[in-house]
Design a protein around this motif. Structure first.
Motif, PDB file in Angstrom:
ATOM      1  N   LEU A  91       0.826  -1.205   0.000  1.00  0.00           N
ATOM      2  CA  LEU A  91       0.000   0.000   0.000  1.00  0.00           C
ATOM      3  C   LEU A  91       0.860   1.253   0.000  1.00  0.00           C
ATOM      4  CD1 LEU A  91      -2.716   1.467   0.258  1.00  0.00           C
ATOM      5  CD2 LEU A  91      -2.583   1.128   2.736  1.00  0.00           C
ATOM      6  N   GLY A  92       1.887   1.277   0.842  1.00  0.00           N
ATOM      7  CA  GLY A  92       2.752   2.453   0.907  1.00  0.00           C
ATOM      8  C   GLY A  92       3.510   2.695  -0.382  1.00  0.00           C
ATOM      9  N   VAL A  93       4.051   1.628  -0.948  1.00  0.00           N
ATOM     10  CA  VAL A  93       4.826   1.763  -2.185  1.00  0.00           C
ATOM     11  C   VAL A  93       3.946   2.255  -3.326  1.00  0.00           C
ATOM     12  CG1 VAL A  93       6.100   0.492  -3.950  1.00  0.00           C
ATOM     13  CG2 VAL A  93       6.547   0.043  -1.521  1.00  0.00           C
ATOM     14  N   VAL A  94       2.761   1.676  -3.449  1.00  0.00           N
ATOM     15  CA  VAL A  94       1.863   2.075  -4.541  1.00  0.00           C
ATOM     16  C   VAL A  94       1.380   3.508  -4.349  1.00  0.00           C
ATOM     17  CG1 VAL A  94      -0.326   1.573  -5.676  1.00  0.00           C
ATOM     18  CG2 VAL A  94       1.179  -0.290  -5.032  1.00  0.00           C
ATOM     19  N   TRP A  95       1.130   3.899  -3.089  1.00  0.00           N
ATOM     20  CA  TRP A  95       0.716   5.289  -2.841  1.00  0.00           C
ATOM     21  C   TRP A  95       1.798   6.272  -3.292  1.00  0.00           C
ATOM     22  CZ3 TRP A  95      -3.194   8.440  -1.832  1.00  0.00           C
ATOM     23  CH2 TRP A  95      -2.924   9.713  -1.332  1.00  0.00           C
ATOM     24  N   ILE A  96       3.053   5.971  -2.994  1.00  0.00           N
ATOM     25  CA  ILE A  96       4.150   6.844  -3.415  1.00  0.00           C
ATOM     26  C   ILE A  96       4.264   6.864  -4.934  1.00  0.00           C
ATOM     27  CG2 ILE A  96       6.669   7.089  -3.404  1.00  0.00           C
ATOM     28  CD1 ILE A  96       6.619   6.107  -0.496  1.00  0.00           C
ATOM     29  N   LEU A  97       4.145   5.699  -5.560  1.00  0.00           N
ATOM     30  CA  LEU A  97       4.196   5.653  -7.033  1.00  0.00           C
ATOM     31  C   LEU A  97       3.065   6.467  -7.649  1.00  0.00           C
ATOM     32  CD1 LEU A  97       5.086   1.902  -7.712  1.00  0.00           C
ATOM     33  CD2 LEU A  97       6.498   3.904  -8.258  1.00  0.00           C
ATOM     34  N   LEU A  98       1.870   6.356  -7.082  1.00  0.00           N
ATOM     35  CA  LEU A  98       0.744   7.118  -7.609  1.00  0.00           C
ATOM     36  C   LEU A  98       0.983   8.620  -7.471  1.00  0.00           C
ATOM     37  CD1 LEU A  98      -2.148   7.433  -8.670  1.00  0.00           C
ATOM     38  CD2 LEU A  98      -2.946   7.175  -6.310  1.00  0.00           C
ATOM     39  N   THR A  99       1.446   9.043  -6.289  1.00  0.00           N
ATOM     40  CA  THR A  99       1.692  10.462  -6.041  1.00  0.00           C
ATOM     41  C   THR A  99       2.653  11.050  -7.059  1.00  0.00           C
ATOM     42  OG1 THR A  99       1.278  10.233  -3.663  1.00  0.00           O
ATOM     43  CG2 THR A  99       2.600  12.121  -4.382  1.00  0.00           C
ATOM     44  N   TRP A 100       3.767  10.362  -7.271  1.00  0.00           N
ATOM     45  CA  TRP A 100       4.782  10.913  -8.156  1.00  0.00           C
ATOM     46  C   TRP A 100       4.468  10.666  -9.628  1.00  0.00           C
ATOM     47  CZ3 TRP A 100       8.119  14.400  -6.424  1.00  0.00           C
ATOM     48  CH2 TRP A 100       8.195  14.536  -5.037  1.00  0.00           C
ATOM     49  N   SER A 101       3.595   9.717  -9.906  1.00  0.00           N
ATOM     50  CA  SER A 101       3.104   9.576 -11.285  1.00  0.00           C
ATOM     51  C   SER A 101       2.225  10.759 -11.657  1.00  0.00           C
ATOM     52  CB  SER A 101       2.306   8.263 -11.423  1.00  0.00           C
ATOM     53  OG  SER A 101       3.147   7.145 -11.280  1.00  0.00           O
ATOM     54  N   VAL A 102       1.427  11.221 -10.714  1.00  0.00           N
ATOM     55  CA  VAL A 102       0.597  12.403 -10.961  1.00  0.00           C
ATOM     56  C   VAL A 102       1.465  13.646 -11.098  1.00  0.00           C
ATOM     57  CG1 VAL A 102      -1.172  13.916  -9.987  1.00  0.00           C
ATOM     58  CG2 VAL A 102      -1.432  11.435  -9.816  1.00  0.00           C
ATOM     59  N   LEU A 103       2.433  13.793 -10.200  1.00  0.00           N
ATOM     60  CA  LEU A 103       3.319  14.963 -10.258  1.00  0.00           C
ATOM     61  C   LEU A 103       4.195  14.962 -11.507  1.00  0.00           C
ATOM     62  CD1 LEU A 103       4.444  15.192  -6.526  1.00  0.00           C
ATOM     63  CD2 LEU A 103       2.778  16.627  -7.707  1.00  0.00           C
ATOM     64  N   ALA A 104       4.330  13.794 -12.140  1.00  0.00           N
ATOM     65  CA  ALA A 104       5.167  13.693 -13.340  1.00  0.00           C
ATOM     66  C   ALA A 104       4.614  14.490 -14.517  1.00  0.00           C
ATOM     67  CB  ALA A 104       5.320  12.225 -13.739  1.00  0.00           C
ATOM     68  N   ILE A 105       3.385  14.957 -14.382  1.00  0.00           N
ATOM     69  CA  ILE A 105       2.815  15.807 -15.443  1.00  0.00           C
ATOM     70  C   ILE A 105       3.694  17.027 -15.678  1.00  0.00           C
ATOM     71  CG2 ILE A 105       0.856  17.300 -16.003  1.00  0.00           C
ATOM     72  CD1 ILE A 105      -0.927  15.336 -14.491  1.00  0.00           C
ATOM     73  N   VAL A 106       4.265  17.570 -14.598  1.00  0.00           N
ATOM     74  CA  VAL A 106       5.074  18.793 -14.716  1.00  0.00           C
ATOM     75  C   VAL A 106       6.341  18.553 -15.542  1.00  0.00           C
ATOM     76  CG1 VAL A 106       6.359  20.551 -13.446  1.00  0.00           C
ATOM     77  CG2 VAL A 106       4.152  19.750 -12.584  1.00  0.00           C
ATOM     78  N   PRO A 107       7.208  17.598 -15.178  1.00  0.00           N
ATOM     79  CA  PRO A 107       8.402  17.387 -16.016  1.00  0.00           C
ATOM     80  C   PRO A 107       8.061  16.929 -17.428  1.00  0.00           C
ATOM     81  CG  PRO A 107       8.217  15.661 -14.350  1.00  0.00           C
ATOM     82  CD  PRO A 107       7.243  16.719 -13.988  1.00  0.00           C
ATOM     83  N   ARG A 108       6.935  16.276 -17.586  1.00  0.00           N
ATOM     84  CA  ARG A 108       6.536  15.854 -18.927  1.00  0.00           C
ATOM     85  C   ARG A 108       6.339  17.071 -19.830  1.00  0.00           C
ATOM     86  NH1 ARG A 108       4.823  11.294 -20.868  1.00  0.00           N
ATOM     87  NH2 ARG A 108       4.567  10.401 -18.786  1.00  0.00           N
ATOM     88  N   TYR A 109       5.627  18.097 -19.288  1.00  0.00           N
ATOM     89  CA  TYR A 109       5.414  19.309 -20.068  1.00  0.00           C
ATOM     90  C   TYR A 109       6.708  20.087 -20.282  1.00  0.00           C
ATOM     91  CZ  TYR A 109       0.326  19.007 -20.252  1.00  0.00           C
ATOM     92  OH  TYR A 109      -0.968  18.623 -20.524  1.00  0.00           O
ATOM     93  N   VAL A 110       7.575  20.068 -19.266  1.00  0.00           N
ATOM     94  CA  VAL A 110       8.862  20.759 -19.403  1.00  0.00           C
ATOM     95  C   VAL A 110       9.695  20.129 -20.506  1.00  0.00           C
ATOM     96  CG1 VAL A 110      11.061  21.238 -18.263  1.00  0.00           C
ATOM     97  CG2 VAL A 110       8.913  21.578 -17.020  1.00  0.00           C
ATOM     98  N   LEU A 111       9.759  18.811 -20.520  1.00  0.00           N
ATOM     99  CA  LEU A 111      10.525  18.120 -21.558  1.00  0.00           C
ATOM    100  C   LEU A 111       9.910  18.321 -22.938  1.00  0.00           C
ATOM    101  CD1 LEU A 111      11.275  14.755 -19.703  1.00  0.00           C
ATOM    102  CD2 LEU A 111      12.926  16.538 -20.297  1.00  0.00           C
TER     103      LEU A 111
END
Length: 396
Positions: A91-111
């Motif tokens: 549960l903890g690992v997946v929660w962290i992966l989900l959080t940073w997968s959502v935040l990955a929108i920002v570097p995606r647009y930057v790249l």
């Protein structure tokens, strides 16, 4: 249907299946959110070779299917500790992966703005998400398993007599002795509390997840903690998942005073302080006879001119404390969010996540981040703490 059946009974029979269906829907939505988001970012968007795509899909699909089974076996009637530890960590690992997968929108647009094409762009983002998650999981385990740091706060209570000025109150909460054996951690934490030379030690609930019989060894070091004036304890919501009364009785055996909707008086230098405690907010729904938060009962017979320090597990109980003229409420429950950014969801339910806050003209609330952890053995941007409150009189 029996002619003698009452309308309320019929409503209850209809409501129970609806509640079960609602629970299943919520569970399905949670599983989709937890597993599909990271799968999409880490496996689908990068357009990996077929073998990598298939392997990644099998991992996430298998995790999504196994997770509810592991949670049931670990936390259901069988209460298998090793299985619970695996489920909680997942549960903890997946929660962290989900959080940073959502935040990955920002570097995606930057790249994208920098002209980096897909699938290279998505592969860079996937690698970054996986790398950040790995670092945070490793760091989170270390943070969860270490002895909590001491956080010192001075609290001015205008009604506190000069004789009690400088009183050292150590607040513990949310030790959550559970599937992972932390008896050695418990002993080190108890030693850290003792080193603070407390006048009063408070445990604000959620001692353990499990029965006294299963968690006795982990809780035993609490009996080694000493205080000059008092050691007091109240129930948290997790006690009401199992043996609340048994934990009250066991803490009494360890030499603590259970404040089960009652109070005691401590005195120093000719001045007195009321130490009161109430059951957790969930106690009334537990069905246990005599359980349910009752501030009036807790303060019955106390001199209304004396200052009151109230133990109540959940910060939300401060609304009753403020209405009852309590000077200081100490609480836990929130864990400071435990794994960022969960504290935003906690804040929806509680008036405070951590620290000292004021509620009304007289009442202050101190919310500790807690000493242990619930579920995932991780703490990310929400460090555990032993809270040292130094009480100051109004004339200090």
């Amino acid at each position: 249907m029996s002619q003698t059946e009452q309308p309320t009974e019929r409503r209850d029979r209809v409501a129970r299946p609806r509640s079960r269906r609602a629970f299943l829907v919520v569970l399905l939505v949670a599983l989709v959110l937890l597993f599909v988001g990271p799968w999409w970012v880490l496996v689908v968007l990068p357009q990996w070779p077929v073998a990598v795509f298939v392997a990644g899909t099998v991992v996430f699909l298998g995790g999504a299917l196994l997770f509810p089974v592991l949670m049931f076996l670990g936390h259901g009637p069988r209460a298998l500790d090793r299985v619970a530890a695996v489920a909680d960590t997942t549960l903890g690992v997946v929660w962290i992966l989900l959080t940073w997968s959502v935040l990955a929108i920002v570097p995606r647009y930057v790249l994208a703005a920098a002209g980096v094409p897909d699938p290279l762009r998505s592969r860079i983002v996937a690698a970054a998400v996986a790398g950040v998650a790995l670092v945070l999981v490793c760091w989170g385990v270390v943070e969860a398993m270490r002895v909590p740091r001491v956080r010192t706060t001075e609290v001015v209570l205008p009604r506190l007599g000069a004789g009690l000025d400088g009183t050292r109150v150590v607040l513990l909460a949310d030790t959550h002795f559970g599937p992972i054996d932390r008896a050695r951690w418990s002993a080190r934490t108890a030693a850290a509390v003792g080193a603070l030379e407390p006048d009063i030690v408070c445990h604000a609930g959620d001692i353990a997840d499990g029965t006294v019989a299963k968690r006795r060894a982990q809780a035993a070091p609490l009996g080694d903690i000493h205080a000059r004036l008092a050691r007091v304890y109240v129930t948290g919501n997790h006690e009401y998942f199992g043996e609340a009364q048994a934990w009250l009785d066991h803490m009494a055996e360890l030499g603590w005073t259970p404040l089960h909707n009652r109070h005691r008086i401590v005195e120093r230098g000719g001045d007195r302080l009321v130490l009161a405690g109430i059951d957790d907010a969930t106690a009334v729904g537990s069905g246990l006879p005599g359980h349910g938060a009752n501030l009036a009962a807790a303060l019955a017979g106390a001199d209304p001119n004396l200052p009151v320090l109230l133990l109540a597990h959940q910060p939300q109980q401060v609304r009753h404390a403020a209405a009852g003229g309590v000077d200081l409420q100490v609480s836990g429950h929130t864990h400071g969010g435990q794994i960022w950014p969960f504290h935003y969801l906690v804040r929806v339910d509680q008036p405070s996540v951590h620290g000292l806050t004021r509620h009304g003209e007289r009442t202050q609330l101190y919310t500790t981040r807690g000493a242990g952890f619930w579920g995932p053995p991780l703490r990310v941007f929400a460090p555990s703490e032993i809270s040292l409150l130094i009480l100051r009189s109004g004339g200090a």
